[in-house]
Design a protein around this motif. Structure first.
Motif, mmCIF file in Angstrom:
data_model
loop_
_atom_site.group_PDB
_atom_site.id
_atom_site.type_symbol
_atom_site.label_atom_id
_atom_site.label_comp_id
_atom_site.label_asym_id
_atom_site.label_seq_id
_atom_site.Cartn_x
_atom_site.Cartn_y
_atom_site.Cartn_z
ATOM 1 N N ASP A 11 0.830 -1.209 0.000
ATOM 2 C CA ASP A 11 0.000 0.000 0.000
ATOM 3 C C ASP A 11 0.862 1.255 0.000
ATOM 4 O OD1 ASP A 11 -2.299 -1.557 0.014
ATOM 5 O OD2 ASP A 11 -2.689 -1.267 2.170
ATOM 6 N N GLU A 12 1.913 1.255 0.819
ATOM 7 C CA GLU A 12 2.801 2.421 0.873
ATOM 8 C C GLU A 12 3.585 2.565 -0.432
ATOM 9 O OE1 GLU A 12 4.866 5.821 2.320
ATOM 10 O OE2 GLU A 12 2.910 4.937 2.714
ATOM 11 N N ALA A 13 4.059 1.471 -0.984
ATOM 12 C CA ALA A 13 4.779 1.512 -2.260
ATOM 13 C C ALA A 13 3.862 2.042 -3.363
ATOM 14 C CB ALA A 13 5.310 0.126 -2.620
ATOM 15 N N HIS A 14 2.614 1.634 -3.350
ATOM 16 C CA HIS A 14 1.652 2.107 -4.343
ATOM 17 C C HIS A 14 1.410 3.607 -4.196
ATOM 18 C CE1 HIS A 14 -2.462 2.556 -6.135
ATOM 19 N NE2 HIS A 14 -1.828 1.928 -7.102
ATOM 20 N N ARG A 15 1.310 4.064 -2.939
ATOM 21 C CA ARG A 15 1.132 5.493 -2.684
ATOM 22 C C ARG A 15 2.329 6.284 -3.236
ATOM 23 N NH1 ARG A 15 2.782 9.397 0.105
ATOM 24 N NH2 ARG A 15 4.309 8.205 1.283
ATOM 25 N N LEU A 16 3.531 5.770 -3.011
ATOM 26 C CA LEU A 16 4.734 6.436 -3.528
ATOM 27 C C LEU A 16 4.737 6.457 -5.056
ATOM 28 C CD1 LEU A 16 7.363 4.837 -1.127
ATOM 29 C CD2 LEU A 16 6.662 7.242 -1.173
ATOM 30 N N LEU A 18 2.176 6.350 -7.096
ATOM 31 C CA LEU A 18 1.194 7.328 -7.570
ATOM 32 C C LEU A 18 1.701 8.758 -7.378
ATOM 33 C CD1 LEU A 18 -2.159 5.812 -6.256
ATOM 34 C CD2 LEU A 18 -1.363 5.910 -8.635
ATOM 35 N N ALA A 19 2.315 9.021 -6.224
ATOM 36 C CA ALA A 19 2.813 10.367 -5.929
ATOM 37 C C ALA A 19 3.894 10.807 -6.914
ATOM 38 C CB ALA A 19 3.358 10.422 -4.503
ATOM 39 N N GLU A 20 4.623 9.843 -7.472
ATOM 40 C CA GLU A 20 5.682 10.155 -8.436
ATOM 41 C C GLU A 20 5.189 10.130 -9.878
ATOM 42 O OE1 GLU A 20 9.259 7.923 -7.845
ATOM 43 O OE2 GLU A 20 9.365 8.450 -5.728
ATOM 44 N N GLY A 21 3.883 10.006 -10.064
ATOM 45 C CA GLY A 21 3.343 10.028 -11.417
ATOM 46 C C GLY A 21 3.322 8.679 -12.107
ATOM 47 N N SER A 22 3.348 7.603 -11.348
ATOM 48 C CA SER A 22 3.266 6.235 -11.861
ATOM 49 C C SER A 22 4.383 5.870 -12.840
ATOM 50 C CB SER A 22 1.903 6.005 -12.528
ATOM 51 O OG SER A 22 0.858 6.383 -11.667
ATOM 52 N N PRO A 23 5.641 6.125 -12.469
ATOM 53 C CA PRO A 23 6.741 5.793 -13.385
ATOM 54 C C PRO A 23 6.960 4.286 -13.497
ATOM 55 C CG PRO A 23 7.633 6.430 -11.266
ATOM 56 C CD PRO A 23 6.141 6.652 -11.202
ATOM 57 N N GLU A 24 7.416 3.848 -14.643
ATOM 58 C CA GLU A 24 7.725 2.432 -14.843
ATOM 59 C C GLU A 24 9.149 2.144 -14.378
ATOM 60 O OE1 GLU A 24 6.792 0.668 -18.595
ATOM 61 O OE2 GLU A 24 5.096 2.015 -18.897
#
Length: 65
Positions: A11-16, A18-24
């Protein structure tokens, strides 16, 4: 040492992410950062309201400040 569930880290990794613009290509770094964030949050000092607890009235808490 505090143990975190895989779901908490995810959950925290997903939040990060998303916060960074969903980079690959950053999954591993987000995962590691999530663990560090959770560790830091678990070691943070408690707020006055957490220390006082729910049983203390707002007036009593205010008088203690």
């Amino acid at each position: 040492m505090t143990q975190f569930t895989e779901q908490q880290i995810a959950d925290e990794a997903h939040r990060l992410w998303l916060a960074e613009g969903s980079p690959e290509g950053r999954a591993a770094s987000h995962w590691q950062q999530a663990i560090e964030n959770l560790k830091a949050a678990s070691q943070a000092p408690k707020s006055q309201s957490e220390i006082a607890g729910e049983s203390m009235s707002p007036e009593k808490i205010a008088s203690e400040l």
